[in-house]
Design a protein around this motif. Structure first.
Motif, PDB file in Angstrom:
ATOM      1  N   ASP A 107       0.835  -1.201   0.000  1.00 23.61           N
ATOM      2  CA  ASP A 107       0.000   0.000   0.000  1.00 23.61           C
ATOM      3  C   ASP A 107       0.871   1.253   0.000  1.00 23.61           C
ATOM      4  O   ASP A 107       0.589   2.228  -0.708  1.00 23.61           O
ATOM      5  N   ALA A 108       1.962   1.222   0.780  1.00 26.51           N
ATOM      6  CA  ALA A 108       2.887   2.359   0.800  1.00 26.51           C
ATOM      7  C   ALA A 108       3.555   2.539  -0.558  1.00 26.51           C
ATOM      8  O   ALA A 108       3.760   3.673  -1.021  1.00 26.51           O
ATOM      9  N   ARG A 109       3.872   1.435  -1.217  1.00 27.48           N
ATOM     10  CA  ARG A 109       4.489   1.517  -2.548  1.00 27.48           C
ATOM     11  C   ARG A 109       3.521   2.139  -3.549  1.00 27.48           C
ATOM     12  O   ARG A 109       3.903   3.000  -4.352  1.00 27.48           O
ATOM     13  N   VAL A 110       2.267   1.710  -3.528  1.00 23.05           N
ATOM     14  CA  VAL A 110       1.266   2.254  -4.449  1.00 23.05           C
ATOM     15  C   VAL A 110       1.118   3.759  -4.247  1.00 23.05           C
ATOM     16  O   VAL A 110       1.057   4.532  -5.213  1.00 23.05           O
ATOM     17  N   GLN A 111       1.081   4.190  -2.998  1.00 23.48           N
ATOM     18  CA  GLN A 111       0.944   5.623  -2.716  1.00 23.48           C
ATOM     19  C   GLN A 111       2.176   6.396  -3.191  1.00 23.48           C
ATOM     20  O   GLN A 111       2.054   7.505  -3.735  1.00 23.48           O
ATOM     21  N   ALA A 112       3.365   5.819  -3.000  1.00 22.48           N
ATOM     22  CA  ALA A 112       4.592   6.499  -3.433  1.00 22.48           C
ATOM     23  C   ALA A 112       4.648   6.609  -4.954  1.00 22.48           C
ATOM     24  O   ALA A 112       5.063   7.645  -5.500  1.00 22.48           O
ATOM     25  N   ARG A 117       4.043   9.937  -9.902  1.00 20.89           N
ATOM     26  CA  ARG A 117       3.371  10.233 -11.169  1.00 20.89           C
ATOM     27  C   ARG A 117       2.702  11.602 -11.128  1.00 20.89           C
ATOM     28  O   ARG A 117       2.702  12.339 -12.126  1.00 20.89           O
ATOM     29  N   ALA A 118       2.145  11.971  -9.975  1.00 22.43           N
ATOM     30  CA  ALA A 118       1.506  13.276  -9.850  1.00 22.43           C
ATOM     31  C   ALA A 118       2.523  14.412 -10.019  1.00 22.43           C
ATOM     32  O   ALA A 118       2.171  15.500 -10.495  1.00 22.43           O
ATOM     33  N   ARG A 119       3.763  14.159  -9.643  1.00 29.63           N
ATOM     34  CA  ARG A 119       4.824  15.165  -9.803  1.00 29.63           C
ATOM     35  C   ARG A 119       5.423  15.139 -11.201  1.00 29.63           C
ATOM     36  O   ARG A 119       6.340  15.912 -11.506  1.00 29.63           O
TER      37      ARG A 119
END
Length: 274
Positions: A107-112, A117-119
């Motif tokens: 879950d932490a990997r998905v958020q990172a 990608r957002a940046r």
């Protein structure tokens, strides 16, 4: 009926064979309500989604310290003295705690990844053929001068049909190299001799193909030293690391190969742009 789950890839680091087998068995029995997992072979070219490392192995801990800056593969450490900066579980491994820890790390990997990608940032796979022996301490230009990129050639896929070739060409798009296909070992050797080929992908299930022998013939040709040969391996194929290295095989990809692993492999071996 439950939908099939594509497994997340796990690289085990520093464990004795018996404990590797135990962990692989536990991961194969992960609850169907959560993620599925698949342990990579040591020669696999696929990027792991997770590392699981032995906390009492100095070599394993040194390898973790040498991961490139900003690496997004989270790590679970098992055993040791509890001094690791990574998430840690004690021995003996409790299955429920193992599954819970891995799910949280994923879950932490998905958020990172989503934040990156957002940046507008993209991640490049590790391009080294072997694990790092120590952290990079020189200026980036020093390492750039040591790299020798692939020669400008095509990708050749040896398979029983052209469907995988068509899919690879679609996945890599116009940024990739020309992607060719043959179902003949003799034709593959001739093509590698007559035309520049940067990457050969051999489906070990292709009928009439002896993959180790075919790789040896391709690598024996003049100018083939920088041609990367990899195997596409299914569960029924017994991969022999020693025989593969003698033949000049760069590594393997486990089937089915996800699109992200195709792209990462091309970035790794062919300097495909991010």
């Amino acid at each position: 009926m439950n939908a099939p789950r594509y497994p997340f890839t796990v690289r085990l680091v520093g464990f004795a064979p018996a404990e590797c087998a135990q962990l692989e068995n536990l991961l194969a029995q992960a609850p169907r309500t959560g993620p599925a997992y698949f342990c990579l072979h040591d020669d696999s070219l696929q990027e792991p989604d997770l590392y699981i490392a032995a906390g009492d192995s100095p070599a394993a801990l040194a390898r973790l310290r040498c991961l490139p800056p900003g690496a997004l593969q989270p790590t679970l450490v098992i055993g040791g003295h509890g001094a690791s900066c990574h998430r840690t579980l004690t021995r003996p491994v409790d299955a429920v705690h193992l599954y819970d820890a891995l799910a949280e790390l994923l879950d932490a990997r998905v958020q990172a990844l989503a934040a990156r990608r957002a940046r507008g940032e993209s991640s490049l796979p590790e391009r080294r053929r072997r694990p790092r022996l120590g952290p990079d301490t020189e200026a980036p230009a020093h390492y750039a001068s040591m790299r020798h990129g692939p020669h400008d050639g095509a990708v050749l896929i040896i398979d029983k049909g052209g469907a995988f070739r068509d899919h690879v060409a679609q996945v890599v798009g116009t940024q990739g190299r020309p992607v060719e296909w043959t179902d003949s070992g003799r034709a593959a050797v001739r093509l590698c001799d007559e035309t520049p080929v940067s990457l050969v992908m051999i489906n070990t299930a292709a009928p009439g193909i002896e993959p180790y022998e075919l790789c040896s013939k391709i690598k024996a040709q003049d100018g083939a030293s920088r041609t990367a040969v990899l195997f596409l391996v299914g569960p029924s194929f017994r991969y022999d690391s020693n025989r593969a290295r003698d033949a000049g095989v760069r590594g393997l990809l486990d089937k089915p190969v996800a699109d992200r692993h195709i792209v990462a492999t091309f970035q790794k071996l062919l300097s495909l742009p991010a």
